[in-house]
Design an enzyme around this catalytic site. Structure first.
Site, PDB file in Angstrom:
ATOM      1  N   LYS A  48       0.849  -1.191   0.000  1.00 25.60           N
ATOM      2  CA  LYS A  48       0.000   0.000   0.000  1.00 25.60           C
ATOM      3  C   LYS A  48       0.887   1.244   0.000  1.00 25.60           C
ATOM      4  CE  LYS A  48      -4.441   0.255   2.242  1.00 25.60           C
ATOM      5  NZ  LYS A  48      -5.113   0.206   3.552  1.00 25.60           N
TER       6      LYS A  48
HETATM    7  C1  E4P Z   1      -8.403   1.119   3.428  1.00 27.18           C
HETATM    8  O1  E4P Z   1      -7.674   0.257   3.034  1.00 27.18           O
HETATM    9  C2  E4P Z   1      -8.296   1.763   4.740  1.00 27.18           C
HETATM   10  O2  E4P Z   1      -7.574   0.926   5.593  1.00 27.18           O
HETATM   11  C3  E4P Z   1      -9.610   2.002   5.413  1.00 27.18           C
HETATM   12  O3  E4P Z   1     -10.694   1.530   4.655  1.00 27.18           O
HETATM   13  C4  E4P Z   1      -9.778   3.347   6.016  1.00 27.18           C
HETATM   14  O4  E4P Z   1     -11.028   3.399   6.653  1.00 27.18           O
HETATM   15  P1  E4P Z   1     -11.422   4.487   7.751  1.00 27.18           P
HETATM   16  O5  E4P Z   1     -11.795   5.734   7.031  1.00 27.18           O
HETATM   17  O6  E4P Z   1     -12.588   3.873   8.459  1.00 27.18           O
HETATM   18  O7  E4P Z   1     -10.223   4.656   8.634  1.00 27.18           O
END
Ligand code: E4P
Length: 215
Positions: free
Chosen positions: A83
């Site tokens: 990522k």
């Molecule tokens: C995506 O890969 C992120 O880890 C995640 O969906 C972020 O979500 P949040 O806005 O609930 O922190």
């Protein structure tokens, strides 16, 4: 649509994997911090449970360091997707990692133009955060529709991973739009099989069955 869990909690991952519906896992630095455990140790446990894409995020902000971190993470297992955040340094890093065969999930994406760039540098996944847009009064799901249209126009192979999901309606809307993947917290995934009419219907079937001779 592939269903991913957005968590670094191995108990949750084990439960969803047991249900047979889990296609992959996404983590991020905040989710890992919440577990209070060693990052690599957690990743190794997830790898042992899930035979599918597992996203692990780099925390460097400069391209060269992101590339090094990404390569180290990718060495852990062929299911690791790196990522990388949507910054200009992240674009550079994604271009390099992708050209070396490492799959990248470009994260922290909030606009269709950012998603266009992610596809151009060869990201395997793009992660638009829809819940965080909803939180500030913009309908997050609209950008999913726009990103899918842009990708179709140019036949980009990058898959759209709907992230920052808050409730089951997000999951349904993502599926109706034809998003490739939806990642969600365990609290959302566990609601997907539930319906009050299923529960009352089953209770009645079992009660009626008591009146039937079946031995
Ligand atoms: C995506 O890969 C992120 O880890 C995640 O969906 C972020 O979500 P949040 O806005 O609930 O922190």
């Amino acid at each position: 649509m592939k269903l991913f869990l957005d968590t670094a909690n191995v108990d949750e991952i084990r439960k969803a994997a047991d249900w047979g519906i889990l296609d992959g896992v996404t983590t991020n630095p905040s989710l890992v911090a919440k577990e209070g455990r060693n990052f690599k140790e957690v990743l190794r446990e997830i790898i042992a449970i899930v035979d599918g894409p597992i996203s692990a995020e780099v925390v460097s902000v400069k391209a060269e360091q992101m590339i090094q971190e990404g390569k180290d993470l990718a060495k852990l297992h062929s299911n690791i997707y790196v990522k990388v955040p949507m910054t200009t340094e992240g674009l550079k890093a994604t271009r390099r990692l992708s050209s070396e065969g490492i799959r990248v999930n470009m994260t922290l994406v909030f606009s269709p133009l950012q998603a266009l760039l992610a596809a151009k540098v060869g990201a395997t996944y793009v992660s638009p955060f829809i819940g965080r847009l909803d939180d500030m009064g913009q309908t997050g799901m609209e950008i999913i529709e726009e990103i899918l249209a842009i990708y179709r126009n140019y036949d980009f192979k990058t898959e759209v991973l709907v992230a920052s999901v808050r409730h089951p309606i997000h999951v349904k809307e993502a599926a109706m739009l034809g998003a490739h993947i939806c990642t969600m917290p365990f609290s959302v995934m566990e609601k997907l099989p539930q319906h009050a009419l299923t529960d009352t219907g089953l209770a009645k079937f079992l009660k009626d069955w008591e009146k039937v001779a079946h031995k």
